[in-house]
Design a protein around this motif. Structure first.
Motif, PDB file in Angstrom:
ATOM      1  N   ILE A 246     -64.320 100.253   4.096  1.00 59.03           N
ATOM      2  CA  ILE A 246     -65.341  99.128   3.413  1.00 59.03           C
ATOM      3  C   ILE A 246     -65.014  97.686   3.855  1.00 59.03           C
ATOM      4  CG2 ILE A 246     -65.631  98.095   0.912  1.00 59.03           C
ATOM      5  CD1 ILE A 246     -64.295 100.571  -0.202  1.00 59.03           C
ATOM      6  N   ASP A 247     -65.961  97.009   4.189  1.00 59.54           N
ATOM      7  CA  ASP A 247     -65.904  95.986   4.854  1.00 59.54           C
ATOM      8  C   ASP A 247     -66.032  94.924   3.624  1.00 59.54           C
ATOM      9  OD1 ASP A 247     -66.029  96.031   7.726  1.00 59.54           O
ATOM     10  OD2 ASP A 247     -67.908  96.912   7.313  1.00 59.54           O
ATOM     11  N   GLU A 260     -59.313  91.751  -9.667  1.00 56.95           N
ATOM     12  CA  GLU A 260     -58.143  91.716  -9.239  1.00 56.95           C
ATOM     13  C   GLU A 260     -57.254  93.098  -9.374  1.00 56.95           C
ATOM     14  OE1 GLU A 260     -56.385  87.325  -8.771  1.00 56.95           O
ATOM     15  OE2 GLU A 260     -56.035  88.560 -10.699  1.00 56.95           O
ATOM     16  N   GLY A 261     -57.612  93.809 -10.682  1.00 59.56           N
ATOM     17  CA  GLY A 261     -57.049  95.048 -10.675  1.00 59.56           C
ATOM     18  C   GLY A 261     -57.760  96.187 -10.186  1.00 59.56           C
ATOM     19  N   GLY A 267     -56.592  99.396  -3.111  1.00 62.06           N
ATOM     20  CA  GLY A 267     -55.839  99.139  -1.901  1.00 62.06           C
ATOM     21  C   GLY A 267     -56.676  98.130  -1.001  1.00 62.06           C
ATOM     22  N   LEU A 268     -57.403  97.424  -1.696  1.00 62.65           N
ATOM     23  CA  LEU A 268     -58.084  96.282  -0.786  1.00 62.65           C
ATOM     24  C   LEU A 268     -57.578  94.999  -0.791  1.00 62.65           C
ATOM     25  CD1 LEU A 268     -61.825  97.283  -1.727  1.00 62.65           C
ATOM     26  CD2 LEU A 268     -60.657  97.798   0.512  1.00 62.65           C
ATOM     27  N   PRO A 269     -57.378  94.221   0.195  1.00 58.15           N
ATOM     28  CA  PRO A 269     -56.720  92.943   0.158  1.00 58.15           C
ATOM     29  C   PRO A 269     -57.854  91.864  -0.420  1.00 58.15           C
ATOM     30  CG  PRO A 269     -57.269  93.339   2.489  1.00 58.15           C
ATOM     31  CD  PRO A 269     -57.601  94.864   1.638  1.00 58.15           C
ATOM     32  N   VAL A 273     -62.658  91.226  -0.821  1.00 56.20           N
ATOM     33  CA  VAL A 273     -63.366  91.094  -1.973  1.00 56.20           C
ATOM     34  C   VAL A 273     -64.151  89.795  -2.422  1.00 56.20           C
ATOM     35  CG1 VAL A 273     -63.212  91.619  -4.541  1.00 56.20           C
ATOM     36  CG2 VAL A 273     -61.504  92.607  -2.895  1.00 56.20           C
ATOM     37  N   VAL A 274     -65.353  90.016  -2.524  1.00 53.97           N
ATOM     38  CA  VAL A 274     -66.093  88.901  -2.956  1.00 53.97           C
ATOM     39  C   VAL A 274     -65.987  88.434  -4.286  1.00 53.97           C
ATOM     40  CG1 VAL A 274     -68.314  87.715  -2.882  1.00 53.97           C
ATOM     41  CG2 VAL A 274     -67.844  89.283  -1.140  1.00 53.97           C
ATOM     42  N   VAL A 275     -65.611  86.988  -4.444  1.00 57.95           N
ATOM     43  CA  VAL A 275     -65.154  86.510  -5.745  1.00 57.95           C
ATOM     44  C   VAL A 275     -66.253  85.052  -5.969  1.00 57.95           C
ATOM     45  CG1 VAL A 275     -63.584  85.776  -7.486  1.00 57.95           C
ATOM     46  CG2 VAL A 275     -62.836  87.486  -5.909  1.00 57.95           C
TER      47      VAL A 275
END
Length: 325
Positions: A246-247, A260-261, A267-269, A273-275
């Protein structure tokens, strides 16, 4: 033949309301809101910024990004829980403003609405019913909130996002070179017996009710991380893809702790993750396309990358979509 992402657009209202400004009218504080949600501000629609108006602006941006004339659009699917009217569908108000043809309809699945709409559009393209579809999420939650309830009114904002899907069979370039572009799969779920933990108390058919959003935050949180992690893994398994491939994870922007959970469970940094929840708050069906549009505009999301989108909303409804951009 797949539904490929040809264009992305967004619209945010003109007015920004910070936590400190909210604290002037209700018993809350910037620290209280940030600690529990990660939200520091939200956009609130003014009178002229209706669901149709915002959806139209986002759709125009998506069409411009794709270089497509509105007259080429075969269908408009607009996901919303806050339509301007019971009927006609807000999608048809957008159609009229754009000068588009074809057909259109609204879809209601709360915060999962954009994923549900994306799935419907994908299915219609795959069977050859249409070739070009606008999928829009547009919400004015500020108009269904009880502004005396600090447990809900601090969580939501207004806005609209849109994508233009086109039928195609191209192979990706860049990091995904040689792999099929487009929506690889979508996965939808619902559990109606959990409808009372997040709902709107009233509608056209129940004028005796106030029509405000009601939420059991603890119960929603309890279900959110597990269900959304499961539906992400479902999409990966269906396509023989590992989590490491997953990119970008583009999640529904409800609460930073939930996001975040999910990231930790997968296991993704955080860097993948787009926030946007900190600035947009929860914009329901608009949150995923708004987040997608921001990461695309600033260059993080690029052609060929693998994008995983997921959401959970009232109903309960939840779903995911795996897309090779």
């Amino acid at each position: 033949m797949r539904a490929t992402l040809a264009g992305i657009g967004a619209y945010l209202p003109e007015t920004v309301v910070t936590n400190d400004e909210l604290a002037k009218t209700i018993d809350t504080s910037d620290a209280w809101i940030r600690e529990r949600t990660g939200i520091r501000q939200r956009y609130i629609a003014q009178r002229h910024e209706t669901c149709a108006y915002m959806g139209t602006q986002a759709a125009r941006a998506a069409l411009a990004d794709a270089g497509v004339d509105a007259r080429e659009v075969d269908a408009i699917i607009l996901a919303t829980s806050t339509p301007d009217q019971a009927f006609p569908a807000t999608a048809l108000r957008v159609q009229a403003e754009l000068g588009a043809g074809g057909f259109g309809f609204d879809l209601s699945a709360a915060c999962s609405g954009f994923i549900y709409a994306l799935s419907m559009a994908d299915a219609m393209i795959r069977v050859g019913q249409v070739r070009t579809v606008l999928v829009i999420g547009s919400e004015v939650y500020s108009r269904i909130l009880n502004w005396r309830d600090r447990g809900t009114c601090v969580l939501f904002g207004d806005g609209a996002g849109a994508v233009l899907l086109r039928a195609g069979a191209e192979m990706a370039e860049g990091s995904g070179a040689g792999k099929p572009r487009g929506i690889l799969s979508t996965h939808l779920h619902a559990q109606g017996n959990l409808g009372d933990i997040l709902y709107v108390d009233g509608a056209v058919g129940r004028p005796d009710k106030p029509g405000h959003l009601v939420m059991n935050g603890r119960e929603v949180f309890r279900h959110a991380v597990g269900r959304m992690t499961e539906v992400v893994d479902e999409a990966l398994a269906a396509n023989g893809v590992s989590r490491a491939e997953i990119d970008w994870l583009v999640p529904h922007q409800a609460n930073l702790r939930i996001i975040e959970g999910i990231g930790r469970k997968l296991g993704l940094p955080a860097s993948r993750v787009v926030v946007t929840v900190d600035r947009h708050a929860n914009t329901s069906a608009a949150s995923i396309p708004l987040a997608l549009a921001e990461a695309y505009a600033d260059g993080r999301i690029r052609r060929g990358q693998l994008i995983l989108m997921e959401a959970l909303g009232g109903g309960l409804t939840w779903g995911s979509a795996l897309v090779r951009f």
